[in-house]
Design a protein around this motif. Sequence first.
Motif, mmCIF file in Angstrom:
data_model
loop_
_atom_site.group_PDB
_atom_site.id
_atom_site.type_symbol
_atom_site.label_atom_id
_atom_site.label_comp_id
_atom_site.label_asym_id
_atom_site.label_seq_id
_atom_site.Cartn_x
_atom_site.Cartn_y
_atom_site.Cartn_z
ATOM 1 N N LEU A 1 4.760 5.455 7.646
ATOM 2 C CA LEU A 1 4.016 6.386 8.498
ATOM 3 C C LEU A 1 4.109 7.809 7.966
ATOM 4 C CD1 LEU A 1 5.039 4.911 11.960
ATOM 5 C CD2 LEU A 1 2.738 4.874 10.968
ATOM 6 N N GLY A 2 5.239 8.161 7.382
ATOM 7 C CA GLY A 2 5.388 9.481 6.785
ATOM 8 C C GLY A 2 4.527 9.657 5.549
ATOM 9 N N LEU A 3 4.344 8.575 4.782
ATOM 10 C CA LEU A 3 3.498 8.648 3.591
ATOM 11 C C LEU A 3 2.039 8.884 3.964
ATOM 12 C CD1 LEU A 3 5.052 5.712 1.546
ATOM 13 C CD2 LEU A 3 5.234 8.150 1.021
ATOM 14 N N ALA A 4 1.663 8.472 5.160
ATOM 15 C CA ALA A 4 0.291 8.687 5.623
ATOM 16 C C ALA A 4 0.119 10.015 6.330
ATOM 17 C CB ALA A 4 -0.122 7.552 6.560
ATOM 18 N N ARG A 5 1.214 10.734 6.602
ATOM 19 C CA ARG A 5 1.118 11.973 7.375
ATOM 20 C C ARG A 5 1.481 13.206 6.556
ATOM 21 N NH1 ARG A 5 0.368 13.470 12.518
ATOM 22 N NH2 ARG A 5 1.093 15.581 12.994
ATOM 23 N N TYR A 6 2.558 13.169 5.790
ATOM 24 C CA TYR A 6 2.976 14.330 5.010
ATOM 25 C C TYR A 6 1.957 14.602 3.907
ATOM 26 C CZ TYR A 6 7.625 15.321 6.900
ATOM 27 O OH TYR A 6 8.665 15.721 7.694
ATOM 28 N N ALA A 7 1.473 15.829 3.833
ATOM 29 C CA ALA A 7 0.320 16.148 2.989
ATOM 30 C C ALA A 7 0.563 15.878 1.513
ATOM 31 C CB ALA A 7 -0.077 17.610 3.186
ATOM 32 N N GLY A 8 1.792 16.042 1.044
ATOM 33 C CA GLY A 8 2.084 15.795 -0.366
ATOM 34 C C GLY A 8 1.868 14.357 -0.777
ATOM 35 N N TYR A 9 1.972 13.446 0.181
ATOM 36 C CA TYR A 9 1.656 12.035 -0.052
ATOM 37 C C TYR A 9 0.235 11.713 0.413
ATOM 38 C CZ TYR A 9 6.825 11.821 0.169
ATOM 39 O OH TYR A 9 8.170 12.037 0.004
ATOM 40 N N ALA A 10 -0.078 12.145 1.622
ATOM 41 C CA ALA A 10 -1.314 11.719 2.281
ATOM 42 C C ALA A 10 -2.565 12.200 1.570
ATOM 43 C CB ALA A 10 -1.315 12.198 3.731
ATOM 44 N N ALA A 11 -2.471 13.284 0.793
ATOM 45 C CA ALA A 11 -3.640 13.796 0.081
ATOM 46 C C ALA A 11 -3.924 13.031 -1.209
ATOM 47 C CB ALA A 11 -3.454 15.278 -0.230
ATOM 48 N N LEU A 12 -3.006 12.180 -1.630
ATOM 49 C CA LEU A 12 -3.230 11.393 -2.837
ATOM 50 C C LEU A 12 -4.294 10.325 -2.570
ATOM 51 C CD1 LEU A 12 0.520 10.928 -3.842
ATOM 52 C CD2 LEU A 12 -1.142 12.466 -4.921
ATOM 53 N N PRO A 13 -5.153 10.024 -3.524
ATOM 54 C CA PRO A 13 -6.210 9.023 -3.286
ATOM 55 C C PRO A 13 -5.661 7.677 -2.827
ATOM 56 C CG PRO A 13 -6.622 10.221 -5.331
ATOM 57 C CD PRO A 13 -5.262 10.650 -4.859
ATOM 58 N N GLU A 14 -4.482 7.302 -3.304
ATOM 59 C CA GLU A 14 -3.908 6.001 -2.968
ATOM 60 C C GLU A 14 -3.529 5.899 -1.497
ATOM 61 O OE1 GLU A 14 -3.581 6.632 -7.301
ATOM 62 O OE2 GLU A 14 -3.186 7.877 -5.535
ATOM 63 N N ALA A 15 -3.416 7.032 -0.816
ATOM 64 C CA ALA A 15 -3.025 7.010 0.599
ATOM 65 C C ALA A 15 -4.138 6.480 1.494
ATOM 66 C CB ALA A 15 -2.607 8.405 1.050
ATOM 67 N N GLU B 1 0.827 -1.210 0.000
ATOM 68 C CA GLU B 1 0.000 0.000 0.000
ATOM 69 C C GLU B 1 0.863 1.262 0.000
ATOM 70 O OE1 GLU B 1 -2.365 -3.293 2.020
ATOM 71 O OE2 GLU B 1 -0.299 -2.551 2.088
ATOM 72 N N ALA B 2 2.006 1.207 0.674
ATOM 73 C CA ALA B 2 2.917 2.349 0.680
ATOM 74 C C ALA B 2 3.582 2.518 -0.679
ATOM 75 C CB ALA B 2 3.968 2.166 1.775
ATOM 76 N N ARG B 3 3.930 1.414 -1.307
ATOM 77 C CA ARG B 3 4.504 1.494 -2.654
ATOM 78 C C ARG B 3 3.521 2.158 -3.611
ATOM 79 N NH1 ARG B 3 8.185 -1.972 -6.166
ATOM 80 N NH2 ARG B 3 7.486 -1.491 -8.287
ATOM 81 N N ALA B 4 2.241 1.834 -3.486
ATOM 82 C CA ALA B 4 1.234 2.436 -4.359
ATOM 83 C C ALA B 4 1.191 3.951 -4.191
ATOM 84 C CB ALA B 4 -0.135 1.823 -4.076
ATOM 85 N N VAL B 5 1.364 4.435 -2.968
ATOM 86 C CA VAL B 5 1.411 5.883 -2.739
ATOM 87 C C VAL B 5 2.646 6.480 -3.420
ATOM 88 C CG1 VAL B 5 1.556 7.711 -0.997
ATOM 89 C CG2 VAL B 5 0.148 5.684 -0.563
ATOM 90 N N ALA B 6 3.790 5.816 -3.282
ATOM 91 C CA ALA B 6 5.017 6.304 -3.921
ATOM 92 C C ALA B 6 4.854 6.357 -5.436
ATOM 93 C CB ALA B 6 6.190 5.410 -3.532
ATOM 94 N N GLU B 7 4.235 5.345 -6.007
ATOM 95 C CA GLU B 7 4.024 5.329 -7.450
ATOM 96 C C GLU B 7 3.098 6.461 -7.881
ATOM 97 O OE1 GLU B 7 4.538 0.506 -8.264
ATOM 98 O OE2 GLU B 7 2.543 1.354 -7.845
ATOM 99 N N ALA B 8 2.059 6.715 -7.100
ATOM 100 C CA ALA B 8 1.151 7.819 -7.416
ATOM 101 C C ALA B 8 1.864 9.163 -7.321
ATOM 102 C CB ALA B 8 -0.048 7.783 -6.472
ATOM 103 N N PHE B 9 2.708 9.318 -6.313
ATOM 104 C CA PHE B 9 3.470 10.552 -6.154
ATOM 105 C C PHE B 9 4.339 10.806 -7.383
ATOM 106 C CE2 PHE B 9 7.413 12.667 -4.874
ATOM 107 C CZ PHE B 9 6.932 13.823 -4.301
ATOM 108 N N LEU B 10 4.966 9.766 -7.895
ATOM 109 C CA LEU B 10 5.846 9.916 -9.051
ATOM 110 C C LEU B 10 5.092 10.339 -10.303
ATOM 111 C CD1 LEU B 10 8.201 6.866 -8.484
ATOM 112 C CD2 LEU B 10 8.834 9.279 -8.367
ATOM 113 N N ARG B 11 3.800 10.130 -10.328
ATOM 114 C CA ARG B 11 2.996 10.550 -11.485
ATOM 115 C C ARG B 11 2.588 12.022 -11.410
ATOM 116 N NH1 ARG B 11 0.855 5.210 -10.658
ATOM 117 N NH2 ARG B 11 -0.939 5.999 -9.474
ATOM 118 N N THR B 12 2.870 12.673 -10.288
ATOM 119 C CA THR B 12 2.573 14.096 -10.157
ATOM 120 C C THR B 12 3.786 14.925 -10.545
ATOM 121 O OG1 THR B 12 3.339 14.388 -7.872
ATOM 122 C CG2 THR B 12 1.122 13.470 -8.176
#
Length: 386
Positions: free
Chosen positions: A240-254, A98-109
């Motif tokens: 835990l940072g991916l779920a807290r830092y807004a640049g990651y946490a605001a992504l739908p995948e979070a 689930e964390a990898r999915a957030v990282a992948e979504a971030f890279l698309r921004t």
Amino acid sequence: MMSRQEQFDLAIVGAGIVGLAHALAAVRRGLSVVVIDRDAQANGASVRNFGFITVSGQERGQVWRRAMRSRDIWLEVAEPAGIDVIQRGAVVVARRPEARAVAEAFLRTEMGEGCLLLEPDELRGQYPQLAGRDFAGGLWSPHEVRVESREAIPRLAAWLAERHGVAFRRETAVRSIEPPDIETSRGVVHAGKVIVCPGDDLATLYPERIAQYAVTRCKLQMMRLAEPGYRLPVSVMSDLGLARYAGYAALPEAAALRRKLEVDQRDALDNGVHLIVVQSADGTLVVGDSHHYATTPDPFASERVDEIILDEFSAVFGGPTPRVLERWTGIYASASDRTMFADAPRENVRLVMITSGTGASTSFAIAEEVIAELFGSTIADARKIA
């Protein structure tokens, strides 16, 4: 007592990173500056942190752009001010799919430009310091820099004084502000304009203005660990940072990551814990942190909270946890609906408060904006002057 003959273009109240950033932006325009602070030295949130100038993960849009600009200014001033840049870049370890999915979504921004997704084998190969057995990968960012705040803030202040002629009035409390007169505990300071950077002081100057922004305080816990026998080339974070830092946490995948963490690490979420690990020049590790909110936070550090932080450290690094050498708490101003504000109590006065714990990461850019607005020019003009 101060000489009543001294006249400055700008007085800044507060000598933390926010105040120093405004002093830098002002002197780059050729303005004369005095900085007034009630303490003998920086003692608040500006020195009780990681010294981690974070770009990736900052809230998308203006905050992220401010972090990029502030990072650039840190790199501009570090060498002339004698500030060591100890680490560059960051890795966010994805412990779960689930964390990898957030990282992948971030890279698309647009924020992912220059960043890379590291496969598990790459992560283990490049960063053997990490446990790495079951990780889903990692997000590598080149944008971050890390300084030692306890050294960087005093050195920045000394450089501003010695190189740029900024006057400092330490151990001096400001009682009232009516430009061009600023009444202090050591006499009157004269300045045409004033910027108040009060840190987490919500009551001394303009409390009625601060109250409009529903500001409270956030207490955090941090530790310094003994030298672990390895060197970290980058700063390290985790799920835990991916779920807290807004640049990651605001992504739908979070959302899926947060649901997983609510099952796996409920205590961490309840205590606002996420992992940041940085390494100092002497090899020791600065590790944290947690987040608890109150108008007046208590001064007591919870051993249970430290245990939660160290549990996450162990999950990311494996092996025995190095000995704890220091523990401390920090406090910063916090607001749930904004990262900062710049208020105008008077025509020639600005009240600037960062309400998100991002002072090191965004202050330099915010200061350029405030100085340009207060002195009547654009940001582009200010940068040309610099």
